[in-house]
Design an enzyme around this catalytic site. Structure first.
Site, PDB file in Angstrom:
ATOM      1  N   CYS A 130     -23.620  48.487  46.485  1.00 17.08           N
ATOM      2  CA  CYS A 130     -24.570  48.538  47.609  1.00 17.08           C
ATOM      3  C   CYS A 130     -25.823  47.711  47.352  1.00 17.08           C
ATOM      4  O   CYS A 130     -26.593  47.459  48.272  1.00 17.08           O
ATOM      5  CB  CYS A 130     -24.939  49.986  47.921  1.00 17.08           C
ATOM      6  SG  CYS A 130     -23.500  50.945  48.390  1.00 17.08           S
ATOM      7  N   HIS A 270     -31.020  49.874  52.428  1.00 14.90           N
ATOM      8  CA  HIS A 270     -29.563  50.029  52.430  1.00 14.90           C
ATOM      9  C   HIS A 270     -29.212  51.266  53.258  1.00 14.90           C
ATOM     10  O   HIS A 270     -29.864  52.300  53.152  1.00 14.90           O
ATOM     11  CB  HIS A 270     -29.085  50.169  50.982  1.00 14.90           C
ATOM     12  CG  HIS A 270     -27.673  50.623  50.875  1.00 14.90           C
ATOM     13  ND1 HIS A 270     -26.635  49.950  51.477  1.00 14.90           N
ATOM     14  CD2 HIS A 270     -27.116  51.696  50.248  1.00 14.90           C
ATOM     15  CE1 HIS A 270     -25.515  50.581  51.218  1.00 14.90           C
ATOM     16  NE2 HIS A 270     -25.773  51.653  50.476  1.00 14.90           N
ATOM     17  N   ASN A 300     -21.946  53.274  56.162  1.00 12.66           N
ATOM     18  CA  ASN A 300     -22.324  52.499  54.975  1.00 12.66           C
ATOM     19  C   ASN A 300     -21.306  51.369  54.760  1.00 12.66           C
ATOM     20  O   ASN A 300     -20.163  51.626  54.390  1.00 12.66           O
ATOM     21  CB  ASN A 300     -22.372  53.443  53.763  1.00 12.66           C
ATOM     22  CG  ASN A 300     -22.799  52.741  52.486  1.00 12.66           C
ATOM     23  OD1 ASN A 300     -22.922  51.520  52.449  1.00 12.66           O
ATOM     24  ND2 ASN A 300     -23.019  53.521  51.442  1.00 12.66           N
TER      25      ASN A 300
HETATM   26  O1  UT7 Z   1     -24.703  53.731  48.717  1.00  9.41           O
HETATM   27  C1  UT7 Z   1     -24.474  54.724  47.788  1.00  9.41           C
HETATM   28  C2  UT7 Z   1     -23.247  55.445  48.247  1.00  9.41           C
HETATM   29  N1  UT7 Z   1     -23.266  56.849  48.345  1.00  9.41           N
HETATM   30  C3  UT7 Z   1     -24.280  57.609  48.766  1.00  9.41           C
HETATM   31  O2  UT7 Z   1     -25.356  57.181  49.002  1.00  9.41           O
HETATM   32  C4  UT7 Z   1     -23.973  59.066  48.928  1.00  9.41           C
HETATM   33  C5  UT7 Z   1     -25.166  59.916  48.723  1.00  9.41           C
HETATM   34  N2  UT7 Z   1     -24.869  61.294  49.039  1.00  9.41           N
HETATM   35  C6  UT7 Z   1     -24.789  61.761  50.297  1.00  9.41           C
HETATM   36  O3  UT7 Z   1     -24.950  61.027  51.251  1.00  9.41           O
HETATM   37  C7  UT7 Z   1     -24.583  63.246  50.480  1.00  9.41           C
HETATM   38  O4  UT7 Z   1     -24.639  63.878  49.222  1.00  9.41           O
HETATM   39  C8  UT7 Z   1     -23.262  63.622  51.207  1.00  9.41           C
HETATM   40  C9  UT7 Z   1     -23.326  63.177  52.641  1.00  9.41           C
HETATM   41  C10 UT7 Z   1     -22.077  62.984  50.508  1.00  9.41           C
HETATM   42  C11 UT7 Z   1     -23.128  65.142  51.193  1.00  9.41           C
HETATM   43  O5  UT7 Z   1     -24.267  65.735  51.789  1.00  9.41           O
HETATM   44  P1  UT7 Z   1     -25.043  66.934  51.081  1.00  9.41           P
HETATM   45  O6  UT7 Z   1     -26.149  67.312  51.937  1.00  9.41           O
HETATM   46  O7  UT7 Z   1     -25.364  66.491  49.679  1.00  9.41           O
HETATM   47  O8  UT7 Z   1     -23.959  68.063  51.108  1.00  9.41           O
HETATM   48  P2  UT7 Z   1     -23.364  68.918  49.913  1.00  9.41           P
HETATM   49  O9  UT7 Z   1     -22.371  68.124  49.163  1.00  9.41           O
HETATM   50  O10 UT7 Z   1     -24.482  69.567  49.170  1.00  9.41           O
HETATM   51  O11 UT7 Z   1     -22.642  70.044  50.719  1.00  9.41           O
HETATM   52  C12 UT7 Z   1     -23.355  71.026  51.508  1.00  9.41           C
HETATM   53  C13 UT7 Z   1     -22.346  71.914  52.208  1.00  9.41           C
HETATM   54  C14 UT7 Z   1     -21.298  72.484  51.265  1.00  9.41           C
HETATM   55  O12 UT7 Z   1     -20.926  73.753  51.746  1.00  9.41           O
HETATM   56  P3  UT7 Z   1     -21.557  75.082  51.107  1.00  9.41           P
HETATM   57  O13 UT7 Z   1     -21.187  75.033  49.655  1.00  9.41           O
HETATM   58  O14 UT7 Z   1     -23.019  75.013  51.342  1.00  9.41           O
HETATM   59  O15 UT7 Z   1     -20.883  76.159  51.882  1.00  9.41           O
HETATM   60  C15 UT7 Z   1     -20.149  71.529  51.413  1.00  9.41           C
HETATM   61  O16 UT7 Z   1     -18.911  72.120  51.083  1.00  9.41           O
HETATM   62  O17 UT7 Z   1     -21.624  71.142  53.191  1.00  9.41           O
HETATM   63  C16 UT7 Z   1     -20.210  71.179  52.887  1.00  9.41           C
HETATM   64  N3  UT7 Z   1     -19.679  69.862  53.189  1.00  9.41           N
HETATM   65  C17 UT7 Z   1     -19.209  69.511  54.388  1.00  9.41           C
HETATM   66  N4  UT7 Z   1     -19.093  70.205  55.543  1.00  9.41           N
HETATM   67  C18 UT7 Z   1     -18.591  69.537  56.597  1.00  9.41           C
HETATM   68  C19 UT7 Z   1     -19.597  68.784  52.354  1.00  9.41           C
HETATM   69  N5  UT7 Z   1     -19.084  67.733  53.014  1.00  9.41           N
HETATM   70  C20 UT7 Z   1     -18.829  68.160  54.278  1.00  9.41           C
HETATM   71  C21 UT7 Z   1     -18.308  67.526  55.424  1.00  9.41           C
HETATM   72  N6  UT7 Z   1     -18.218  68.249  56.557  1.00  9.41           N
HETATM   73  N7  UT7 Z   1     -17.935  66.224  55.428  1.00  9.41           N
END
Ligand code: UT7
Length: 344
Positions: A130, A270, A300
């Site tokens: 990225c 980005h 992205n």
């Molecule tokens: O350019 C670099 C490339 N990558 C990035 O920049 C990625 C950076 N990270 C992110 O953008 C975020 O961490 C994500 C979008 C991948 C995830 O968002 P988050 O706010 O960090 O969510 P999380 O992983 O902490 O999950 C929160 C909750 C969890 O449920 P519980 O444990 O609170 O019940 C997950 O199981 O959301 C759940 N969850 C989802 N629910 C619906 C995780 N992914 C999903 C989903 N849909 N796609």
């Protein structure tokens, strides 16, 4: 003065520093897309969650068989060539920043250079995920500033759909396909590339990567069954690092160029996650209206996000506008840069 003593003041007076500037932009995204509603049918997710947590509504997908990253890059390059009325045989160098080359082993840029008729150019790829566009700008502007080349075409292009596991809800919601191209030439005015702050840290390599297909884990039945040919990430850790490093890099640029935040016209970050962008802007205390985004439409697109932003907002930019770029990606790689826009 004896003959062998050089008058340094004469040298500096006669040597005018060449400034590198972006002089044209092109862009391309495929027509086909996957919406949040489409994803609801593929993985356990929903539109509300994706919108609130990422700001993404759609991601463009190159669906046609036999087309790959080079196709996206060629489309973006040809868009630029047409708009600029550029003679392709005057291009000295073609750089493609990508983590999704058409093939491993043969870089994608020679294919792109040939297809756009850049017959006098040589070409190479940059792999910085990225941050690929920022690293590419650093390379391209250095060639111009040194006086070695006059026209460098830099393309950020990624077909992320080729490495995304559409059963993994933590990555499939984020990534899309696209390409953006910029032409870098010696500036004809006082504007152009001003400064850059680039860093990397291999300690975080595990947080975001495609594990198999390289020399450490060559593709095998085992790597295939374990799905190591797909991109995986530790989303939360990447999120936190992205905010802190993009904010810190931008802060470094602001301090050492003595920039007043009010004078910064735009931040082009980005496009990984709207919440990463919002948190970065807040951390550096930058007015939200100055922060450009198109993540809602494209998701992205890795190396393509910043040039695609430039492409979409080109008509807003005016000569002399102070613009900051910031990126963070796999490697880990990150950085920020400062440029003054060179044309209307
Ligand atoms: O350019 C670099 C490339 N990558 C990035 O920049 C990625 C950076 N990270 C992110 O953008 C975020 O961490 C994500 C979008 C991948 C995830 O968002 P988050 O706010 O960090 O969510 P999380 O992983 O902490 O999950 C929160 C909750 C969890 O449920 P519980 O444990 O609170 O019940 C997950 O199981 O959301 C759940 N969850 C989802 N629910 C619906 C995780 N992914 C999903 C989903 N849909 N796609």
């Amino acid at each position: 003065m004896s003959n062998d003593i050089i008058d340094v003041s004469m040298i500096s007076n006669n040597t005018k520093k060449i400034k590198a500037a972006i002089t044209a932009i092109g862009g391309y995204v495929p027509e086909d897309f996957i919406s949040n509603k489409d994803l609801e049918k593929m993985v356990d997710t929903n539109d509300e969650w994706i919108t609130a947590r990422t700001g993404i509504k759609k991601r463009r997908i190159l669906k046609e068989k036999g087309k790959a990253t080079s196709y996206l890059a060629i489309k973006a390059a040809n868009d630029l060539i047409k708009k600029k009325k550029l003679e392709p045989d005057t291009i000295d160098l073609v750089i493609v920043s990508t983590i999704t080359p058409d093939f491993h082993g043969a870089s994608t840029s020679p294919t792109v250079a040939s297809q756009i008729n850049a017959s006098n150019a040589y070409a190479f790829d940059i792999n910085a995920a990225c941050s690929g566009f920022l690293y590419g700008m650093s390379t391209a502007t250095s060639y111009i500033e040194s006086g070695r080349y006059k026209k460098v075409l830099l393309i950020g292009a990624d077909m992320m759909s080729s490495i995304v596991d559409y059963t993994d809800r933590s990555t499939s919601i984020l990534f899309g396909d696209g390409a953006g191209a910029v032409l870098i030439e010696p500036s004809k005015n006082e504007f152009g590339w001003e400064d850059e702050f680039l860093r990397s840290d291999g300690v975080g390599a595990d947080w975001l990567k495609i594990k198999a297909g390289g020399s450490l884990y060559p593709t095998s039945k085992e790597t295939f069954e374990k799905k190591w040919h797909y991109i995986t990430q530790d989303g939360k850790t990447v999120f936190k690092s992205a905010v802190s490093e993009m904010a810190n890099a931008t802060e470094q640029i602001i301090i050492r160029n003595k920039l007043d935040r009010n004078d910064i016209k735009y931040l082009l970050p980005h496009q990984a996650n709207k919440r990463i962008i919002d948190a970065t802007a807040e951390k550096i205390n930058l007015d939200k209206n100055k922060v450009l985004m198109n993540i809602e439409e494209y998701g992205n697109t890795t190396a393509a996000t910043i040039p695609l932003l430039m492409h979409d907002y080109e008509s807003n930019f005016k000569k002399g506008d102070k613009i900051i770029l910031a990126a963070f990606g796999a490697g880990l790689t990150w950085g920020a840069a400062y440029l003054t826009w060179a044309y209307n």
